[in-house]
Write an enzyme that holds these catalytic residues in place. Structure first.
Site, PDB file in Angstrom:
ATOM      1  N   ARG A  46      -0.499  11.047  -2.211  1.00 19.59           N
ATOM      2  CA  ARG A  46      -0.008   9.711  -2.318  1.00 19.59           C
ATOM      3  C   ARG A  46       1.594   9.467  -2.374  1.00 19.59           C
ATOM      4  NH1 ARG A  46      -2.297   3.683  -0.621  1.00 19.59           N
ATOM      5  NH2 ARG A  46       0.161   2.771  -0.696  1.00 19.59           N
ATOM      6  N   ARG A  80       0.788   6.163   4.360  1.00 14.28           N
ATOM      7  CA  ARG A  80       0.313   6.776   3.371  1.00 14.28           C
ATOM      8  C   ARG A  80      -0.150   8.818   4.083  1.00 14.28           C
ATOM      9  NH1 ARG A  80      -1.518   1.333   3.071  1.00 14.28           N
ATOM     10  NH2 ARG A  80      -0.085   0.837   4.190  1.00 14.28           N
ATOM     11  N   ASP A  84      -9.374   1.291  -0.742  1.00 12.40           N
ATOM     12  CA  ASP A  84      -9.702   0.059  -0.969  1.00 12.40           C
ATOM     13  C   ASP A  84     -10.545  -0.126  -1.611  1.00 12.40           C
ATOM     14  OD1 ASP A  84      -6.756  -0.184  -0.690  1.00 12.40           O
ATOM     15  OD2 ASP A  84      -7.257  -0.856   1.764  1.00 12.40           O
ATOM     16  N   ASP A  94      -5.000   6.147   2.388  1.00 13.49           N
ATOM     17  CA  ASP A  94      -5.513   4.456   1.143  1.00 13.49           C
ATOM     18  C   ASP A  94      -6.783   4.905   0.756  1.00 13.49           C
ATOM     19  OD1 ASP A  94      -4.733   2.359   0.141  1.00 13.49           O
ATOM     20  OD2 ASP A  94      -4.434   1.061   2.342  1.00 13.49           O
TER      21      ASP A  94
END
Length: 166
Positions: free
Chosen positions: A90, A99, A104, A102
């Site tokens: 990334r 990207r 999260d 990701d």
């Protein structure tokens, strides 16, 4: 011995690199957690294709939500998630931009966390069908800050999503 806490991670990506495409990056996160003793009961939602959020001049995303239990504390979990992003090559070009991967932290047990590095529940969780739909798929009874996600219209809204795996 540390207690294991239920967590949910949002996974997404929209560009391929020399290490793989978004789907393979997401599946490698699943394998990574399944092979790590700090995680148990690892599960992955279906994969969904979604239009970009925020910055729209970029490819569609592949999104999923991963559920697991972990004995990592919240900041160690965040560090681990960021190491997964780095392992997928990334590069942060712009906020909400393209990207390869990701990862999260969406939820960490029932905790509310707000500091300069981490906000849990994730700040945009109630506005994003690409998070709510797979969350609901994993847990029909999930409650976030007193709100049952099964009661949210957006958690049932497939108008912006295409299911690409079961």
């Amino acid at each position: 011995m540390s207690e294991f806490v239920q967590i949910y991670l949002g996974l997404g990506g929209n560009i391929a690199n020399e290490l793989g495409d978004p789907t393979s990056h997401i599946l490698s996160v699943l394998e990574c957690l399944q092979d790590d003793d700090r995680f148990t009961e690892v599960g992955l939602s279906s994969l969904y294709s979604s239009k970009p959020f925020g910055v729209v001049d970029q490819p569609d995303f592949v999104n999923a939500v991963l559920s697991a239990k972990t004995d990592l504390d919240p900041m160690s979990l965040l560090d681990f998630c960021q190491s997964l992003e780095s392992s997928a090559g990334r590069v942060r070009l712009r906020r909400w931009g393209e990207r390869s991967l990701d990862v999260d932290v969406l939820l960490y047990g029932d905790q509310n966390i707000k500091n300069d590095r981490l906000t849990v529940p994730h700040a945009g969780i109630f506005e994003r069908s690409f998070v709510l739909v797979p969350l609901l798929e994993l847990n029909q009874d999930l409650v976030i800050n007193g709100q049952k996600i099964n009661d949210l219209a957006l958690a049932h809204d497939m108008s912006e999503l295409t299911k690409i795996t079961n």
